[in-house]
Motif scaffolding. Structure first.
Motif, mmCIF file in Angstrom:
data_model
loop_
_atom_site.group_PDB
_atom_site.id
_atom_site.type_symbol
_atom_site.label_atom_id
_atom_site.label_comp_id
_atom_site.label_asym_id
_atom_site.label_seq_id
_atom_site.Cartn_x
_atom_site.Cartn_y
_atom_site.Cartn_z
ATOM 1 N N SER A 187 -16.953 -19.791 22.286
ATOM 2 C CA SER A 187 -17.725 -20.716 23.118
ATOM 3 C C SER A 187 -17.911 -20.156 24.521
ATOM 4 N N THR A 188 -16.932 -19.405 24.999
ATOM 5 C CA THR A 188 -17.083 -18.784 26.313
ATOM 6 C C THR A 188 -18.187 -17.734 26.282
ATOM 7 N N MET A 202 -21.492 -19.460 26.212
ATOM 8 C CA MET A 202 -21.754 -20.005 27.538
ATOM 9 C C MET A 202 -22.262 -18.910 28.467
ATOM 10 N N PHE A 227 -16.007 -25.494 35.074
ATOM 11 C CA PHE A 227 -16.059 -25.079 33.671
ATOM 12 C C PHE A 227 -14.678 -24.733 33.138
#
Ligand code: ZN
Length: 77
Positions: free
Chosen positions: A44-45, A48, A64
């Motif tokens: 997910s990082t 992102m 974040f």
């Protein structure tokens, strides 16, 4: 096991930037191989960062990492 999850999160952005020392990178890689939570966080990082890069904004949204860590804490408890 090398390092625990909370230590690994400090390395994720450097891991994705390839700025970790080889030795540290190996430790992170080994952890990711056996830890589903951290693998999911890495994914997910990475997503992102790709999204952010597409918009030509190179800083993560404010808060974040705090939100990320809060979510991880929930998943670990
Ligand atoms: Zn982990």
């Amino acid at each position: 096991m090398g390092i625990d999850c909370k230590h690994l999160w400090n390395y994720i952005s450097e891991y994705l930037d390839w700025t970790l020392l080889n030795e540290t990178r190996e430790t992170v890689q080994k952890h990711l191989d056996h830890c589903e939570i951290c693998s999911a966080i890495l994914d997910s990082t990475r997503n992102m960062i790709i999204l952010v890069a597409d918009d030509r904004i190179f800083e993560l949204p404010v808060g974040f990492s705090e939100r990320l860590h809060a979510r991880i804490d929930l998943e670990l408890t």
